[in-house]
Design an enzyme around this catalytic site. Structure first.
Site, PDB file in Angstrom:
ATOM      1  N   SER A  35      10.235 -24.650 -10.438  1.00 43.31           N
ATOM      2  CA  SER A  35       9.568 -24.390 -11.569  1.00 43.31           C
ATOM      3  C   SER A  35      10.887 -24.671 -12.197  1.00 43.31           C
ATOM      4  N   GLY A  41      15.645 -19.207  -6.971  1.00 47.13           N
ATOM      5  CA  GLY A  41      14.391 -18.292  -6.209  1.00 47.13           C
ATOM      6  C   GLY A  41      13.926 -16.915  -7.144  1.00 47.13           C
ATOM      7  N   THR A  42      13.446 -16.407  -6.193  1.00 51.64           N
ATOM      8  CA  THR A  42      12.630 -15.413  -6.853  1.00 51.64           C
ATOM      9  C   THR A  42      13.753 -13.605  -7.236  1.00 51.64           C
ATOM     10  N   GLY A 164      -1.541  -0.014  -5.659  1.00 52.78           N
ATOM     11  CA  GLY A 164      -0.443  -0.521  -4.865  1.00 52.78           C
ATOM     12  C   GLY A 164       0.732   0.158  -4.480  1.00 52.78           C
ATOM     13  N   GLY A 166       3.260   0.560  -2.689  1.00 56.21           N
ATOM     14  CA  GLY A 166       4.012  -0.016  -1.871  1.00 56.21           C
ATOM     15  C   GLY A 166       5.667  -0.278  -2.274  1.00 56.21           C
ATOM     16  N   ILE A 168       7.166  -2.633  -4.365  1.00 48.92           N
ATOM     17  CA  ILE A 168       6.682  -3.452  -5.997  1.00 48.92           C
ATOM     18  C   ILE A 168       6.352  -1.854  -6.892  1.00 48.92           C
ATOM     19  N   GLU A 171       8.635   1.538  -7.135  1.00 52.90           N
ATOM     20  CA  GLU A 171       9.414   0.732  -8.169  1.00 52.90           C
ATOM     21  C   GLU A 171       9.185   0.467 -10.043  1.00 52.90           C
ATOM     22  N   HIS A 425      37.306  12.796  -0.337  1.00 54.28           N
ATOM     23  CA  HIS A 425      36.154  13.398  -0.836  1.00 54.28           C
ATOM     24  C   HIS A 425      36.835  13.688  -2.285  1.00 54.28           C
TER      25      HIS A 425
HETATM   26  C1  LIG Z   1       9.165  -7.728  -7.922  1.00 57.83           C
HETATM   27  C2  LIG Z   1      10.153  -7.929  -5.953  1.00 57.83           C
HETATM   28  C3  LIG Z   1      11.201  -7.090  -6.170  1.00 57.83           C
HETATM   29  C4  LIG Z   1      11.445  -7.347  -5.070  1.00 57.83           C
HETATM   30  N1  LIG Z   1      13.002  -6.863  -4.541  1.00 57.83           N
HETATM   31  C5  LIG Z   1      14.018  -6.527  -3.999  1.00 57.83           C
HETATM   32  C6  LIG Z   1      14.858  -6.109  -4.007  1.00 57.83           C
HETATM   33  O1  LIG Z   1      14.945  -5.123  -4.083  1.00 57.83           O
HETATM   34  N2  LIG Z   1      15.879  -6.377  -2.139  1.00 57.83           N
HETATM   35  C7  LIG Z   1      15.504  -7.036  -1.744  1.00 57.83           C
HETATM   36  O2  LIG Z   1      16.033  -7.480  -0.796  1.00 57.83           O
HETATM   37  N3  LIG Z   1      14.352  -8.048  -1.694  1.00 57.83           N
HETATM   38  C8  LIG Z   1      13.743  -8.073  -2.875  1.00 57.83           C
HETATM   39  N4  LIG Z   1      12.265  -8.576  -3.150  1.00 57.83           N
HETATM   40  C9  LIG Z   1      12.058  -9.159  -1.848  1.00 57.83           C
HETATM   41  C10 LIG Z   1      12.849 -10.600  -2.760  1.00 57.83           C
HETATM   42  O3  LIG Z   1      12.826 -11.208  -4.201  1.00 57.83           O
HETATM   43  C11 LIG Z   1      12.411 -12.002  -1.178  1.00 57.83           C
HETATM   44  O4  LIG Z   1      12.168 -11.883  -0.204  1.00 57.83           O
HETATM   45  C12 LIG Z   1      13.344 -12.741  -1.374  1.00 57.83           C
HETATM   46  O5  LIG Z   1      13.332 -13.560  -2.655  1.00 57.83           O
HETATM   47  C13 LIG Z   1      12.637 -14.136  -0.712  1.00 57.83           C
HETATM   48  O6  LIG Z   1      13.525 -15.541  -0.573  1.00 57.83           O
HETATM   49  P1  LIG Z   1      13.549 -17.303  -0.318  1.00 57.83           P
HETATM   50  O7  LIG Z   1      14.151 -17.690   0.402  1.00 57.83           O
HETATM   51  O8  LIG Z   1      11.859 -16.722   0.742  1.00 57.83           O
HETATM   52  O9  LIG Z   1      12.716 -17.696  -1.459  1.00 57.83           O
HETATM   53  P2  LIG Z   1      11.995 -17.413  -2.845  1.00 57.83           P
HETATM   54  O10 LIG Z   1      13.560 -16.919  -3.569  1.00 57.83           O
HETATM   55  O11 LIG Z   1      11.158 -16.967  -2.943  1.00 57.83           O
HETATM   56  O12 LIG Z   1      12.055 -18.912  -3.603  1.00 57.83           O
HETATM   57  C14 LIG Z   1      11.190 -19.799  -3.400  1.00 57.83           C
HETATM   58  C15 LIG Z   1      11.033 -20.766  -4.597  1.00 57.83           C
HETATM   59  O13 LIG Z   1      10.260 -21.989  -3.863  1.00 57.83           O
HETATM   60  C16 LIG Z   1      10.047 -22.835  -5.313  1.00 57.83           C
HETATM   61  N5  LIG Z   1       8.612 -22.903  -4.380  1.00 57.83           N
HETATM   62  C17 LIG Z   1       7.601 -23.116  -4.109  1.00 57.83           C
HETATM   63  N6  LIG Z   1       6.414 -23.668  -3.108  1.00 57.83           N
HETATM   64  C18 LIG Z   1       6.806 -24.853  -3.689  1.00 57.83           C
HETATM   65  C19 LIG Z   1       6.491 -26.233  -3.531  1.00 57.83           C
HETATM   66  N7  LIG Z   1       5.849 -26.568  -3.339  1.00 57.83           N
HETATM   67  N8  LIG Z   1       7.996 -26.683  -4.349  1.00 57.83           N
HETATM   68  C20 LIG Z   1       9.115 -26.366  -5.204  1.00 57.83           C
HETATM   69  N9  LIG Z   1       9.184 -25.119  -4.920  1.00 57.83           N
HETATM   70  C21 LIG Z   1       8.115 -25.022  -4.994  1.00 57.83           C
HETATM   71  C22 LIG Z   1       8.992 -21.127  -5.952  1.00 57.83           C
HETATM   72  O14 LIG Z   1       9.276 -21.340  -7.543  1.00 57.83           O
HETATM   73  C23 LIG Z   1      10.540 -20.303  -5.613  1.00 57.83           C
HETATM   74  O15 LIG Z   1      11.852 -20.676  -7.153  1.00 57.83           O
HETATM   75  C24 LIG Z   1      11.390  -8.468  -4.195  1.00 57.83           C
HETATM   76  C25 LIG Z   1       9.954  -9.291  -4.618  1.00 57.83           C
HETATM   77  C26 LIG Z   1       9.587  -8.987  -5.505  1.00 57.83           C
HETATM   78  C27 LIG Z   1       8.727 -10.309  -6.237  1.00 57.83           C
HETATM   79  N1  LIG Z   2      13.584  -2.129  -3.099  1.00 56.37           N
HETATM   80  C1  LIG Z   2      13.307  -3.704  -2.159  1.00 56.37           C
HETATM   81  O1  LIG Z   2      13.663  -4.000  -1.297  1.00 56.37           O
HETATM   82  C2  LIG Z   2      11.768  -4.142  -2.659  1.00 56.37           C
HETATM   83  C3  LIG Z   2      11.423  -4.130  -3.996  1.00 56.37           C
HETATM   84  C4  LIG Z   2      10.748  -4.992  -4.801  1.00 56.37           C
HETATM   85  C5  LIG Z   2       9.725  -5.632  -2.548  1.00 56.37           C
HETATM   86  N2  LIG Z   2      10.281  -5.495  -1.750  1.00 56.37           N
HETATM   87  C6  LIG Z   2       9.556  -6.394  -0.872  1.00 56.37           C
HETATM   88  O2  LIG Z   2       8.100  -7.109  -1.195  1.00 56.37           O
HETATM   89  C7  LIG Z   2       7.577  -7.089  -0.258  1.00 56.37           C
HETATM   90  C8  LIG Z   2       5.908  -6.749  -1.251  1.00 56.37           C
HETATM   91  O3  LIG Z   2       6.257  -5.484  -2.580  1.00 56.37           O
HETATM   92  P1  LIG Z   2       4.160  -4.999  -2.318  1.00 56.37           P
HETATM   93  O4  LIG Z   2       5.086  -3.718  -2.825  1.00 56.37           O
HETATM   94  O5  LIG Z   2       3.544  -5.847  -3.092  1.00 56.37           O
HETATM   95  O6  LIG Z   2       4.028  -4.621  -1.005  1.00 56.37           O
HETATM   96  P2  LIG Z   2       3.805  -3.329   0.212  1.00 56.37           P
HETATM   97  O7  LIG Z   2       3.544  -3.862   1.411  1.00 56.37           O
HETATM   98  O8  LIG Z   2       5.651  -2.825  -0.299  1.00 56.37           O
HETATM   99  O9  LIG Z   2       3.333  -2.272  -0.071  1.00 56.37           O
HETATM  100  C9  LIG Z   2       1.628  -2.731  -0.673  1.00 56.37           C
HETATM  101  C10 LIG Z   2       0.271  -1.522  -0.953  1.00 56.37           C
HETATM  102  O10 LIG Z   2      -0.751  -1.833  -1.181  1.00 56.37           O
HETATM  103  C11 LIG Z   2      -1.449  -0.724  -0.930  1.00 56.37           C
HETATM  104  N3  LIG Z   2      -2.855  -1.880  -0.714  1.00 56.37           N
HETATM  105  C12 LIG Z   2      -3.286  -2.461   0.491  1.00 56.37           C
HETATM  106  N4  LIG Z   2      -4.831  -2.252   0.484  1.00 56.37           N
HETATM  107  C13 LIG Z   2      -4.820  -1.591  -1.019  1.00 56.37           C
HETATM  108  C14 LIG Z   2      -6.014  -1.912  -1.789  1.00 56.37           C
HETATM  109  N5  LIG Z   2      -7.451  -2.038  -1.750  1.00 56.37           N
HETATM  110  N6  LIG Z   2      -6.023  -1.034  -3.509  1.00 56.37           N
HETATM  111  C15 LIG Z   2      -4.296  -0.098  -3.653  1.00 56.37           C
HETATM  112  N7  LIG Z   2      -3.530  -0.206  -2.957  1.00 56.37           N
HETATM  113  C16 LIG Z   2      -3.710  -1.062  -1.374  1.00 56.37           C
HETATM  114  C17 LIG Z   2      -0.261  -1.127   0.506  1.00 56.37           C
HETATM  115  O11 LIG Z   2      -0.889   0.763   0.968  1.00 56.37           O
HETATM  116  C18 LIG Z   2       0.863  -0.805  -0.123  1.00 56.37           C
HETATM  117  O12 LIG Z   2       0.957   0.853  -0.301  1.00 56.37           O
HETATM  118  C19 LIG Z   2       7.778  -5.452   0.248  1.00 56.37           C
HETATM  119  O13 LIG Z   2       7.172  -6.376   1.510  1.00 56.37           O
HETATM  120  C20 LIG Z   2       9.316  -6.267   0.068  1.00 56.37           C
HETATM  121  O14 LIG Z   2       9.183  -6.903   1.607  1.00 56.37           O
HETATM  122  C21 LIG Z   2      11.126  -5.624  -1.328  1.00 56.37           C
END
Ligand SMILES: Cc1cc2nc3c(=O)[nH]c(=O)nc-3n(C[C@H](O)[C@H](O)[C@H](O)COP(=O)(O)OP(=O)(O)OC[C@H]3O[C@@H](n4cnc5c(N)ncnc54)[C@H](O)[C@@H]3O)c2cc1C
Ligand SMILES: NC(=O)c1ccc[n+]([C@@H]2O[C@H](COP(=O)([O-])OP(=O)(O)OC[C@H]3O[C@@H](n4cnc5c(N)ncnc54)[C@H](O)[C@@H]3O)[C@@H](O)[C@H]2O)c1
Length: 438
Positions: A35, A41-42, A164, A166, A168, A171, A425
């Site tokens: 994309s 990335g993500t 959910g 968790g 996400i 936050e 401090h």
């Molecule tokens: C809303 C949200 C909040 C988050 N907050 C945090 C946080 O605060 N701190 C933290 O540490 N982590 C956080 N995470 C988790 C973190 O973003 C991910 O763990 C991390 O970005 C994963 O990186 P990655 O290296 O696995 O690949 P990604 O960064 O996920 O990259 C994968 C890439 O592959 C591409 N792709 C997929 N399939 C194909 C294909 N077939 N061909 C070509 N390209 C492809 C995708 O488009 C994407 O750009 C959050 C995640 C989400 C969704």
């Molecule tokens: N600050 C950070 O580092 C950060 C922020 C956002 C995301 N992330 C990463 O992204 C991952 C995914 O985040 P997420 O919030 O999607 O997953 P998560 O695993 O943190 O939370 C999933 C939630 O969904 C709930 N759930 C499960 N089944 C359900 C149902 N049937 N109905 C309602 N709720 C249900 C679970 O009880 C849990 O609370 C996290 O595990 C984390 O590693 C990290």
């Protein structure tokens, strides 16, 4: 067919870092990203950076549209920066990648162009995708979003439902509540933060409730449907109506459409790419890093996967997934919740000898300076070896402080050292003197 020393599939943290490293050493490198909205990335585009930018903007008092505009500016800037920086080291293809065989990848661009590339080394770094539970109507109803969709709204929902509670879910709950939306979180568990000690769950729920986040715990969503533009969530007990609904029930490794059936790459029973301790798949020189290999889903874990692979490619085997030490995490709620290592429940369950101490923020000078007395810091230590076993820090600045404790743990610094360490401090870190006076 074009040949590369390294092909990276997906512009994730591990992949781009390895691409830059090998590219700067003169290797021929390709990065394939499906994309043009996802260069970098993500994390940069739809994960950590936009969500925390929105949270900070809301805390500053920005309204919904200002916060969204700031978020878009930040992600656009970083995406463009990533594309420019990595294009200097690699051929960046905007195309979907699919394996044709163990070492040959077909790429398909949006305009229908196809090409085959062969890689000496291949790194799969395709991240994860939101889990969409098979709840009736969830996939087909209007105004239902995953974490990516909810970041693209043009209007602020007055009432937001979140399935959910968790990372996400919580936050976004805090974010939208601060922006003034009425928020309700549905989770089947009896409490939020199920992995944490009950007292921290209770505190987190109390603070979120004060921020006007409502909870439906012990509650299963049975059905989702539309009434006009509104989204109705039906549980066993009641019906709730929203302007928008976010589902955040976990993210699963993104292996769909990768053509793995054409290879000998194996998947785990949970659908992740099976890797050995060096992140190498069942095919030699095909690696998988980040969310797609089924490890903890954090950007810094993906970066650490890069370290392991990079070392391994240089013949160094002293650091692997087996040696990875304590991985801290922070949930960016208000105040932030952070943890590393064991909590008391886990230590008890494992039969580990420990001593613990906790201090409320109300007893910390800096908390009074900040005017924010919410929270509690707790640590666990081994009284014999003097090692730190774990820390749960719930309160202001915990996202930074947890890294200090992780460093002490990973370097085997005895907790007694933190009792007598000189800290500036008034800071939050100075409280480690008292916290570790066990
Ligand atoms: C809303 C949200 C909040 C988050 N907050 C945090 C946080 O605060 N701190 C933290 O540490 N982590 C956080 N995470 C988790 C973190 O973003 C991910 O763990 C991390 O970005 C994963 O990186 P990655 O290296 O696995 O690949 P990604 O960064 O996920 O990259 C994968 C890439 O592959 C591409 N792709 C997929 N399939 C194909 C294909 N077939 N061909 C070509 N390209 C492809 C995708 O488009 C994407 O750009 C959050 C995640 C989400 C969704
Ligand atoms: N600050 C950070 O580092 C950060 C922020 C956002 C995301 N992330 C990463 O992204 C991952 C995914 O985040 P997420 O919030 O999607 O997953 P998560 O695993 O943190 O939370 C999933 C939630 O969904 C709930 N759930 C499960 N089944 C359900 C149902 N049937 N109905 C309602 N709720 C249900 C679970 O009880 C849990 O609370 C996290 O595990 C984390 O590693 C990290």
């Amino acid at each position: 067919m074009q040949h590369y020393d390294l092909i990276v599939i997906g512009f994730g943290k591990a992949g781009k870092t390895l691409a830059a490293k090998l590219g700067s050493q003169g290797k021929k490198v390709a990065i394939i990203e499906k994309s043009d909205k996802m260069y970098g990335g993500t994390c940069i585009n739809i994960g950590c950076i936009p969500t925390k930018t929105l949270i900070v903007a809301a805390e500053r008092g920005d309204d919904f549209s200002t916060a969204m505009a700031t978020k878009n500016q930040v992600t656009d800037r970083l995406r463009n920066k990533n594309l420019a920086a990595f294009s200097a080291h690699a051929d960046v293809y905007t195309a979907q990648a699919r394996f044709i065989s163990n070492k040959i990848i077909e790429i398909s661009a949006a305009n229908g162009e196809r090409k085959q590339l062969e890689g000496e080394i291949i790194l799969i770094n395709t991240g994860a995708v939101s889990v969409q539970l098979p709840i009736e109507g969830l996939a087909t109803s209007k105004n239902v979003f995953d974490s990516t969709g909810i970041q693209q709204l043009s209007e602020q929902p007055k009432r937001l439902g979140i399935i959910g509670g968790g990372n996400i879910g919580l936050e976004f709950a805090g974010l939208y509540a601060r922006l003034g939306s009425e928020v309700r979180v549905f989770d089947p568990n009896p409490r939020i933060l199920m992995r944490e000690e009950e007292k921290f769950s209770a505190l987190a729920q109390e603070y979120m409730s004060q921020q006007k986040v409502n909870f439906e715990l012990n509650s299963r969503v049975q059905k989702v449907f539309n009434r006009g533009e509104q989204v109705v969530v039906q549980t066993e007990e009641a019906e709730f109506t929203f302007d928008a609904l976010l589902y955040a029930t976990g993210r699963k490794p993104n292996t769909a459409d990768l053509g793995l059936e054409n290879t000998e790459i194996k998947l785990t029973h949970r659908g992740a790419i099976e890797v050995n301790e060096f992140c190498e798949s069942s095919v030699k020189n095909v690696f998988a890093a980040g969310d797609v290999n089924g490890g903890l889903q954090f950007t810094y874990v993906s970066l650490d996967d890069f370290r392991i692979i990079s070392n391994y490619l240089q013949g160094k085997t002293d650091y692997s997934l087996k040696q990875r030490q304590n991985v801290p995490y922070t949930l960016f709620m208000d105040p932030p919740f952070s943890r590393v290592g064991l909590n008391e429940d886990e230590a008890k369950k494992a039969g580990i000898n420990y001593a613990s101490k906790e201090i409320p923020l109300a007893a910390m000078p800096r908390a009074h300076v900040n005017g924010d007395l919410r929270g509690l810091f707790k640590v666990l230590v081994d009284p014999e070896s003097k090692r730190i076993l774990g820390a749960t820090l719930f309160g202001a600045e915990s996202a930074e402080l947890i890294n200090l404790i992780t460093l002490a743990m990973n370097c085997d610094i005895p907790y007694t050292r933190l009792q007598s360490q000189i800290f500036t401090h008034p800071t939050m870190a100075e409280n480690f003197n008292d916290l570790f006076a066990i």
